[in-house]
Every structure is written in C-alpha cells, then in structure tokens.
Design an enzyme around this catalytic site. Structure first.
Site, mmCIF file in Angstrom:
data_model
loop_
_atom_site.group_PDB
_atom_site.id
_atom_site.type_symbol
_atom_site.label_atom_id
_atom_site.label_comp_id
_atom_site.label_asym_id
_atom_site.label_seq_id
_atom_site.Cartn_x
_atom_site.Cartn_y
_atom_site.Cartn_z
ATOM 1 N N LEU A 296 -6.558 -7.756 -19.613
ATOM 2 C CA LEU A 296 -5.516 -7.501 -18.536
ATOM 3 C C LEU A 296 -4.538 -6.313 -18.871
ATOM 4 C CD1 LEU A 296 -4.048 -8.803 -16.060
ATOM 5 C CD2 LEU A 296 -2.695 -10.350 -17.984
ATOM 6 N N ASP A 297 -4.943 -5.150 -18.155
ATOM 7 C CA ASP A 297 -3.929 -3.972 -18.426
ATOM 8 C C ASP A 297 -3.768 -3.463 -19.468
ATOM 9 O OD1 ASP A 297 -2.959 -4.493 -15.753
ATOM 10 O OD2 ASP A 297 -1.324 -5.655 -16.496
ATOM 11 N N GLU B 161 5.468 6.132 -9.467
ATOM 12 C CA GLU B 161 4.153 5.773 -9.378
ATOM 13 C C GLU B 161 3.378 6.678 -8.424
ATOM 14 O OE1 GLU B 161 2.727 1.601 -9.002
ATOM 15 O OE2 GLU B 161 4.797 0.993 -9.443
ATOM 16 N N HIS C 52 0.017 0.737 -13.193
ATOM 17 C CA HIS C 52 0.680 -0.636 -13.756
ATOM 18 C C HIS C 52 2.228 -0.217 -13.677
ATOM 19 C CE1 HIS C 52 1.436 -4.693 -15.118
ATOM 20 N NE2 HIS C 52 1.922 -3.915 -16.118
ATOM 21 N N LEU D 38 -10.996 -7.689 -12.500
ATOM 22 C CA LEU D 38 -12.371 -7.536 -12.156
ATOM 23 C C LEU D 38 -13.309 -7.785 -13.135
ATOM 24 C CD1 LEU D 38 -11.627 -3.881 -10.509
ATOM 25 C CD2 LEU D 38 -12.511 -5.778 -9.200
ATOM 26 N N ASN E 162 1.468 2.993 -2.657
ATOM 27 C CA ASN E 162 0.705 3.985 -3.396
ATOM 28 C C ASN E 162 -0.722 4.459 -2.869
ATOM 29 O OD1 ASN E 162 1.252 4.279 -6.344
ATOM 30 N ND2 ASN E 162 1.636 2.124 -6.122
ATOM 31 N N GLY F 225 0.650 -1.265 0.139
ATOM 32 C CA GLY F 225 -0.069 -0.045 0.031
ATOM 33 C C GLY F 225 0.908 1.366 -0.121
#
Ligand code: GAR
Length: 213
Positions: free
Chosen positions: A144-145, A174, A109, A93, A15, A13
C-alpha cells in the site's frame, strides 16, 4: 507511434485533466489511449469523453480482485496501453496486474511518502500537525503506497489552513508533478541511481511557490 498511457481513476479526475493537457496534441510525448474507472459516476469519465478519449467503466462489485484486474488488463491491452497512470484510483492492484505491466505502473499519492500512506493522506497529515507535506509519484508494487519513489513535491501547511485549503494546495502540486513524471517515464528518462529513482540522472523535487498556487 507514440507511447500509449492508460489512466485509471475512481473520482473527479483533476489529475486526469492535467495528464490530458500534457498528452494532447502533436508535440505531446505520449497519448492517452483509454481512461478506466471502477465507479460509473466518476466525473473523470466525462472529462475523458469531452477530450475524445475512450472512457470505460469496469465495476469491481461482486468480483474477485483478480477477475477485476484481468478485465482491466484486457481493456488496457486492447487499447495498446504500455504505461499505466493511477490518478486517484482507489483500489489495490494484484500481482497479476503488476506482472502484466511490470515496472510501468505509476501512482500519485497526496503525501510525502512514506508518511501517511492509505486513505485520506491529506487529513492524516493535517491532524498530525505537520508543517510541510506534499505529493509523491511512485512506482506501484504489491504494497500500500510502498513502491519506489520517483519524485516528490513539497507544500507548506500554514497556521490558518483549513483541511480544504491544504488539500487544494497539495492538489495543485500534484497537477505539476504527475505530468512531469509521466513524460519522463515514457521518454525513458528514469533510471535508478544508488537505490533512488532519478530523472535525467538527478533526484527530482518540486517546491511550492506562492505565485504558482
Ligand atoms: C488525488 O489527491 C490523488 O493523489 C489521490 O486521490 C486524489 C484524486 O483526485 N490518490 C490517492 O489518495 C491514492 N492513494 P482527482 O480525481 O481530482 O485527480
């Protein structure tokens, strides 16, 4: 009422910590309404508790993807969430989830997508011998991404780098990129220009600077 962000995590965590910094206090453009982890031991849950943000563990074990996603949706909605930030959330998801938050699910990502999607993107890039890599913030779609890219940050890979050094340099990028994009998203400053997502009408890219590790 400020826009409400829900943050989904699976791990440390860091980010999330950058988002908490950006969205705490009276001047913040949004508030974080809840943090959810699919892993009980995710350190990010402790960061949320320390910041006074509701922290919820929802296990994905022995559950269909859709049942898990329905629990996520119910918890996010119960906390008034409008925008969902995936901050190291290591699950895909389902369309059920994406329909509940259409156009309002954003992921970070650790590579310059579309290069190196999937798991351990930093190591994929390191092993491929790239000279420049970075991070991408994008809308989430069912792939996926693969969702539409919002902003990217580039960092160099130096000859003497270890994978850990490269990972840390990307992570620092990030922490700049994600809060910047989430602030723009909740303020209605994202638009699509000629097929590209723009922030305030312009493409957004950050570049690594030696004095900003
Ligand atoms: C970050 O590097 C994030 O980009 C990555 O997981 C890490 C989480 O770190 N996400 C993905 O790889 C998603 N495909 P954090 O828990 O310290 O924020």
């Amino acid at each position: 009422m400020k826009p409400c962000i829900g943050v989904l995590i699976s791990g440390s965590g860091t980010n999330l910590a950058a988002l908490i910094d950006a969205f705490s206090g009276d001047d913040a453009k949004a508030a974080i309404g809840v943090v959810i982890s699919n892993r009980a031991d995710a350190y990010g849950l402790q960061r949320a508790v320390a910041a006074g943000i509701p922290a919820v563990h929802i296990s994905n074990a022995k559950k269909s993807r859709v049942d898990f996603d329905r629990e996520l949706i119910a918890t996010l909605q119960a906390h008034g969430v409008e925008w969902v930030a995936l901050a190291g959330f290591m699950r895909i998801l389902s369309p059920v989830f994406l329909e509940a938050f259409t156009g309002r699910v954003i992921n970070i990502h650790p590579s310059l997508l579309p290069s190196f999607p999937g798991l351990d993107a930093q190591e994929q890039a390191f092993k491929a011998g790239v000279k420049i890599t970075g991070a991408t913030v994008h809308f989430v779609d069912a792939g996926l991404d693969t969702g539409r890219i919002i902003a990217q940050g580039a960092v160099p890979r130096f000859e003497a780098d270890t994978i850990e050094a490269l990972r840390a340099r990307i992570l620092a990028m990030e922490h700049e990129l994600f809060p910047m994009v989430m602030a723009a998203a909740v303020s209605g400053r994202l638009s699509v220009e000629a097929g590209c997502v723009a922030i305030d009408g312009a493409a957004q890219a950050l570049a690594w600077q030696p004095d900003k590790p």
